[in-house]
Motif scaffolding. Structure first.
Motif, short mmCIF file in Angstrom:
data_model
loop_
_atom_site.label_atom_id
_atom_site.label_comp_id
_atom_site.label_asym_id
_atom_site.label_seq_id
_atom_site.Cartn_x
_atom_site.Cartn_y
_atom_site.Cartn_z
N TRP A 151 6.51 10.37 1.86
CA TRP A 151 6.13 10.61 3.25
C TRP A 151 4.62 10.56 3.47
CZ3 TRP A 151 8.63 13.93 -0.02
CH2 TRP A 151 7.85 14.96 -0.56
N ASP A 152 3.89 10.37 2.40
CA ASP A 152 2.43 10.36 2.54
C ASP A 152 1.83 9.38 1.54
OD1 ASP A 152 -0.21 10.77 2.88
OD2 ASP A 152 -0.22 12.88 2.24
N GLY A 189 0.81 -1.20 0.00
CA GLY A 189 0.00 0.00 0.00
C GLY A 189 0.85 1.26 0.00
N ASP A 190 2.12 1.10 -0.34
CA ASP A 190 3.05 2.23 -0.36
C ASP A 190 4.05 1.96 -1.47
OD1 ASP A 190 4.73 4.33 0.08
OD2 ASP A 190 5.24 3.79 2.14
N THR A 191 4.27 2.92 -2.36
CA THR A 191 5.09 2.63 -3.53
C THR A 191 6.59 2.82 -3.29
OG1 THR A 191 4.76 4.87 -4.34
CG2 THR A 191 3.26 3.17 -5.17
N THR A 192 6.94 3.61 -2.27
CA THR A 192 8.37 3.90 -2.08
C THR A 192 9.18 2.63 -1.77
OG1 THR A 192 7.65 6.02 -1.25
CG2 THR A 192 9.98 5.50 -1.01
N PRO A 193 8.75 1.84 -0.76
CA PRO A 193 9.52 0.60 -0.55
C PRO A 193 9.38 -0.36 -1.72
CG PRO A 193 7.58 0.63 0.85
CD PRO A 193 7.68 1.99 0.23
N ALA A 194 8.26 -0.26 -2.47
CA ALA A 194 8.07 -1.16 -3.61
C ALA A 194 9.13 -0.94 -4.67
CB ALA A 194 6.68 -0.96 -4.20
#
Lengths: 347, 242
Positions: free
Chosen positions: A163-164, A84-89
């Protein structure tokens, strides 16, 4: 050395600067539709850049660079759906792809597989991905929360702010991200090829036995550049599924595998800006050809490939460079004569 | 006669290299001392080049051992042999065709030194080998003799303590051959050498002790004069020349 590298990187900085100008000018000039299209082209340019590195500088003809591109795209999409978060993806996508390439490369390079078979193996791996993922249409094929979707692929979540996780980027903002990623990848690769590592890779490309006889373990260097190239291709994959909005197994098709090779041949091996430029040019050519029905798209690409292999075998960028250098060689006599009195005066 | 300075730097024990039924190298016991200059001669197919390739890791011997400075290097990769500080020049010029003379030497020097020292060594070597006029040229555009010189430069610039040369004078002009002999004498001041050679005049220029190969084995080991005088040696090799 650092000063030396920076001096050698002058052309790289110049093109990166042009890229920056384009990045900020394009959204003000071009329509949104074109900008969204451009994002896809940028993603493909990152893919071309990765092959320009490992083939043009490493001498490794990887026929399956799209395997890493597609793997990165799938890994990103599946990870983003689950997290549900693209940064770590993005990080996961790059790391999984690089790890996969390192494992594959280990067997290829430490097994001393010859160049021809390397091409065959990498292409085969690509086509295996193609067939495998096409057959994952049932509801039982899912990784975590993400359905693989077989032939139809998976729709990719758009990038969110680091961050969001609830504020998604709009397509016009994804363009900035893509362009920035391309420029950063370009600078990184441009720097890499001037380091000791990069120069040894070029030496290995030129003559592997000689490099070994100088005490370099060619297997390690090849594995290194192959893995780095795969990681960069994965970044391209992440951008690609953001530009298109979904990822399908078509990315692993023979057509796309061959297309990547064509970009690098047309742009020129041993340069970075050449393949990047060729990708944009051919992307727009195929888009333009898509709008008419007189000429078959693939036919035109085939003709371009043949023309380049026969008439411009080095590719556009090296040919232009040679031409400029040849003109400069004729010129310096005049320049020198003029320059000499000035230097005497200064002394 | 030989300038033995104690330490054995290269030793082979019962070295064999068989290709199917062909015994290219058979049961070779060979010893080289530090600072020694040794020539390997023999007719075509005598096994000198195969022996050379076993020493440099280009071939994995069928049986026997290769010891370099006491370390077992049997079946080692070429880069492992080179990483001991051994300089190697192969029979066919092996150079980086797409790189300039400068870059070729730099890649060699950079294996051992940081960039600044490497560049200093490159400049030094270029002066020493008189390559100044061609230092910015790509190797692919140079004549055969010049390429041989650059390859010798790549060996020298790394400051090896042991140098293995396979036919360094092949295809060189008279003057180049003479200069190569001078260079070898100079290298020999600081390092041990094994030189595989065909050119008898060249061997007379540089030789101390010569190992004569015949049918995969060592027929004799002596000075060039002694070998020239020997009846057996003349039959296998020198007979058709002298």
């Amino acid at each position: 050395m650092n000063n030396g590298i920076l001096r050698n990187m002058r052309p790289t900085f110049f093109y990166a600067f042009l890229g920056l100008v384009f990045m900020f000018a394009a959204p003000n000039v071009l329509q949104l539709f074109t900008i969204i299209n451009l994002t896809t082209a940028i993603a493909l340019a990152v893919l071309a850049l990765s092959l320009a590195l490992i083939w043009g500088y490493g001498g490794i003809l990887c026929f399956g660079q799209v395997a890493f591109f597609g793997l990165g795209a799938y890994a990103y999409t599946i990870a983003a759906i689950n997290f549900g978060d693209t940064t770590p993806a993005i990080l996961v996508a790059v790391m999984i792809t690089a790890a996969f390439a390192a494992a594959l490369g280990y067997f290829i390079f430490f097994g001393r597989v010859s160049d021809v078979y390397l091409g065959v193996i990498t292409l085969t791996v690509t086509l295996i991905f193609f067939s495998l993922i096409r057959r994952t249409s049932g509801p039982e094929y899912k990784i975590g929360k993400a359905l693989l979707g077989g032939f139809n692929g998976v729709s990719s979540p758009p990038l969110n702010l680091p961050w969001d996780r609830s504020s998604f980027l709009f397509p016009e903002h994804v363009f900035y991200v893509a362009m920035a990623a391309l420029i950063l990848c370009y600078l990184f690769v441009g720097w890499l090829v001037h380091t000791r590592f990069g120069r040894v890779c070029v030496a290995i490309r030129e003559n592997e036995l000689r490099a070994e006889l100088l005490g370099y373990d060619s297997r390690l260097y090849k594995l290194g550049i192959f893995t780095i190239g795969a990681g960069i291709a994965a970044i391209g994959g992440v951008l690609f599924c953001n530009g298109v909005g979904r990822i399908t197994p078509d990315v692993f098709s023979l057509y796309n595998a061959a297309l990547t090779i064509i970009w690098v041949i047309v742009g020129g091996r041993g340069t970075l800006i050449g393949p990047v430029g060729a990708t944009f040019a051919l992307f727009y050519l195929t888009s333009a050809l898509g709008g008419q029905s007189l000429l078959n798209n693939n036919l035109v690409l085939g003709v371009i490939l043949i023309v380049f292999v026969l008439l411009v075998p080095k590719g556009v960028a090296p040919t232009v460079t040679d031409w400029v250098m040849a003109r400069r060689k004729k010129a310096p006599k005049r320049v020198r004569r003029r320059a000499r009195p000035q230097t005497e005066r200064m002394e | 006669m030989t300038r033995q300075r104690g330490d054995v730097v290269v030793e082979t024990r019962g070295l064999c290299m068989h290709f199917g039924g062909v015994r290219a190298v058979d049961q070779v016991d060979f010893t080289l001392f530090d600072r020694e200059l040794r020539c390997l001669i023999g007719p075509n197919g005598a096994g000198k080049s195969t022996f050379f390739k076993c020493l440099t890791g280009q071939l994995t011997p069928t049986a026997g051992e290769v010891l370099i400075r006491g370390q077992d290097m049997t079946g080692a990769e070429p880069f492992e042999v080179a990483s001991l500080g051994v300089g190697i020049k192969t029979q066919v010029p092996n150079v980086f065709d797409g790189l300039t003379v400068d870059e070729n030497l730099w890649v060699s020097a950079r294996r051992w030194h940081d960039d600044r020292r490497a560049r200093a060594l490159v400049s030094e070597t270029i002066e020493r080998l008189r390559l100044g006029d061609i230092r910015k040229m790509q190797l692919g555009r140079l004549a055969h003799g010049q390429r041989q010189w650059v390859e010798l430069g790549m060996v020298v610039v790394a400051e090896p303590w042991l140098v293995l040369l396979d036919e360094p004078a092949a295809g060189m002009t008279h003057e180049e051959t003479f200069r190569t002999a001078e260079l070898i004498e100079e290298i020999n001041k600081t390092s041990a050498l094994i030189v595989v050679e065909h050119d008898m005049q060249f061997i007379r220029l540089i030789s101390r002790k010569v190992t004569l190969f015949h049918e995969g084995g060592i027929l004799m080991e002596d000075t060039m004069d002694a070998i020239s005088a020997d009846k057996r040696a003349r039959e296998v090799y020198l007979g058709h020349r002298a």
